[in-house]
Design an enzyme around this catalytic site. Structure first.
Site, mmCIF file in Angstrom:
data_model
loop_
_atom_site.group_PDB
_atom_site.id
_atom_site.type_symbol
_atom_site.label_atom_id
_atom_site.label_comp_id
_atom_site.label_asym_id
_atom_site.label_seq_id
_atom_site.Cartn_x
_atom_site.Cartn_y
_atom_site.Cartn_z
ATOM 1 N N GLU A 293 -5.857 -2.865 2.258
ATOM 2 C CA GLU A 293 -4.674 -2.540 1.453
ATOM 3 C C GLU A 293 -3.714 -1.650 2.233
ATOM 4 O OE1 GLU A 293 -4.356 -4.678 -0.706
ATOM 5 O OE2 GLU A 293 -4.236 -3.535 -2.575
ATOM 6 N N THR B 261 4.846 -4.633 -2.115
ATOM 7 C CA THR B 261 4.320 -3.429 -2.775
ATOM 8 C C THR B 261 4.946 -2.173 -2.168
ATOM 9 O OG1 THR B 261 2.260 -4.508 -3.332
ATOM 10 C CG2 THR B 261 2.198 -2.126 -3.239
HETATM 11 N N1 HSE Z 1 -1.009 0.365 -8.050
HETATM 12 C C1 HSE Z 1 -0.297 -0.387 -7.059
HETATM 13 C C2 HSE Z 1 1.179 -0.238 -7.283
HETATM 14 C C3 HSE Z 1 -0.715 -1.815 -7.136
HETATM 15 O O1 HSE Z 1 1.603 -0.379 -8.426
HETATM 16 O O2 HSE Z 1 1.930 0.018 -6.328
HETATM 17 C C4 HSE Z 1 -0.064 -2.692 -6.109
HETATM 18 O O3 HSE Z 1 -0.195 -4.030 -6.516
#
Ligand code: HSE
Length: 309
Positions: free
Chosen positions: A129, A182
């Site tokens: 990630e 993201t």
């Molecule tokens: N929690 C993360 C965000 C998940 O919202 O940035 C990314 O898919």
């Protein structure tokens, strides 16, 4: 074992109020990955990627990066070849990089005869990630590895809690075929929040978890509210408010952004209601000139799993 084929599920992270702290797995949608053992000690070679344009360079691809780190950590005397079949596009808000990272962590551990615990697999998957989106986020990867609904109770030390969900809890997801990174979705977030907003948000997290434990759909619905992240991110998602309103008007318990978007999720009591919600969401998107997919799924109680031994 010379070869292993696994499935790693798509996931919905945040679940409105629980930014970076909650997530759940879908049942059928996800990556399929095939691993083959080689004699090239500590190496990982990607031989095929289907369904997405992703790097073949083992140091740049989340799945192979996780595998390399694990082989190195375990001082394995073998290497791996890897084929990845992606069933949905990256940048979807459905944990695409997380499915690859989690799938890889799970599969490599099978070749290592279960050397690592489930929590350790999440830690390895978080490295994927970090590579893919700049932050070692745990919500998507832990939902993928553990399956079901998870709470990240703590990042340091990492603590994951599996939350029970009612059997008739279903999710409807509308995935507009536009890519949102993201990293970009995180850059627009407020750096500071007023205390009263924080109070509202953590009260909703408690409400949602309590609703899941007690199958109280009304409580779940009232708690599916995000006053911190959703207002900043929804501007990037075409027709977000209309889709959310349509989902709730159809009888869904609540709706919000899946992960960092652009996918929009809605939770429902029962499959029939989830399909009705899909129809209402579809009505908003059809004829808007944006390609999209809609999925209806139960909560995927099983996470990463073997397809063929
Ligand atoms: N929690 C993360 C965000 C998940 O919202 O940035 C990314 O898919």
């Amino acid at each position: 074992m010379e070869q292993l084929q696994i499935f790693s599920p798509a996931t919905v992270a945040n679940v409105s109020c629980g930014f970076d702290a909650m997530g759940f797995a879908l049942d059928q949608l996800g990556d399929e990955m095939t691993f083959r053992k080689t004699s090239e000690k500590g190496t990982v070679v990607i031989t095929k990627i289907e369904g997405a344009k992703l790097p073949y360079d083992a140091q740049k691809n989340a799945a192979s990066f996780v595998a390399l780190k694990m082989l190195e950590d375990a001082q394995a005397d073998f290497g791996l070849e890897l084929e990845i079949v992606k069933k949905y596009k990256p940048g979807s808000g459905l944990g695409s990089s997380a499915a690859s990272s989690a799938g890889s962590a799970y599969a490599v551990n099978q070749f290592l005869n279960g050397t690592y615990t489930t929590l350790e697999l999440v830690k390895f998957a978080m490295l994927g990630e970090e590579l893919a989106c700049g932050s070692p986020i745990a919500d998507n990867v832990s939902a993928a590895v553990y399956g079901g609904f998870v709470l990240i109770r703590s990042y340091d030390p990492l603590e994951i809690v599996s939350i029970p969900t009612p059997d008739d809890l279903y999710v409807t997801v509308l995935h507009p075929q536009i890519e949102l990174k993201t990293e970009d979705g995180r850059n627009v977030l407020p750096k500071k929040i007023p205390l009263k907003d924080a109070v509202k948000q953590w009260s909703n997290v408690g409400g949602l978890i309590s609703g899941l434990y007690t199958s109280d759909y009304g409580l779940m619905g009232r708690s599916l509210e995000d006053i911190i992240v959703e207002p900043a991110r929804k501007l990037f998602i075409p027709h977000f408010d209309a889709v959310k309103e349509a989902a709730i008007a159809s009888g869904a318990v609540g709706a919000g952004i899946s992960g960092s978007g652009p996918s929009i999720f809605a939770l429902s009591k029962g499959k029939d209601q989830a399909q009705k919600t899909a129809h209402f969401m579809d009505e908003v998107y059809k004829n808007k000139g944006i390609e999209y997919n809609i999925y209806v799924s139960s909560i995927g109680k099983q996470g990463t799993r073997i397809i063929q031994p």
